[in-house]
Write a protein that holds these residues in place. Structure first.
Motif: not given
Length: 186
Positions: A30-31, A35-36, A94-95, A99-100
């Motif tokens: 998930s984002q 993730l944050r 995060t979206d 980020m990745g």
């Protein structure tokens, strides 16, 4: 935080904790807020760890290991790269497609740094210092982590003296911001 033992045991325990967090990051599907929260947790741990190493470990490396200045300078440069990535992550949603790749870059940098410390630096320090010196350094590192900032400050001075003077105040401000926002409570 504050695992006990000598400086090498303390820092290696930190390394294992960060590796575990990286494993959780890689397993996330998930984002969003989950993730944050995990990125914030990783950031807090890495910043505290880095500050403590710069205040106490690297001065000991400079003092006790032949060629220690060169070794410590390399490790501080590694920290600078990690801190810049952490600052980018802090600003990245995060979206965001970045980020990745930023997380992968962080994991790669930290893995290389950990490998270098554990295979080279720590064995040299263990040979150069007494058990009492290593225990004393462990105590100092634990105290430094408790007072350290929790957010990346890549433009802050990285000298041990400046860090010892500024980190407690910056850390207090960071922890106050964290308290108000709920950051790091997950």
């Amino acid at each position: 935080m504050g695992h006990g033992g000598n400086v090498i045991d303390e820092l290696m325990t930190d390394h294992r904790e960060v590796e575990e967090m990286f494993g959780r990051l890689q397993a996330m599907t998930s984002q969003g807020q989950a993730l944050r929260d995990l990125v914030d947790e990783v950031t807090i741990e890495l910043v505290r760890h880095s500050v403590a190493e710069e205040q106490h470990l690297y001065p000991a490396v400079r003092e006790h290991i032949q060629g220690g200045d060169r070794l410590a300078d390399k490790e501080v440069a590694d920290h600078g790269r990690v801190e810049r990535i952490l600052k980018e992550l802090e600003k990245t949603g995060t979206d965001d497609p970045q980020m990745g790749p930023l997380l992968q870059q962080l994991m790669d940098e930290v893995a290389a740094h950990v490998q270098d410390e554990e295979s080279s630096l720590f064995p040299m320090l263990r040979r150069a210092c007494t058990a009492e010196q290593l225990d004393d350094l462990g105590d100092k590192v634990r105290r430094a982590k408790a007072m350290a900032p929790t957010r990346p400050h890549p433009s802050a001075p990285d000298s041990p003296t400046a860090s010892k003077l500024l980190a407690p105040g910056v850390g207090l401000v960071d922890r106050a911001r964290d308290f108000v926002t709920g950051r790091g409570e997950s």
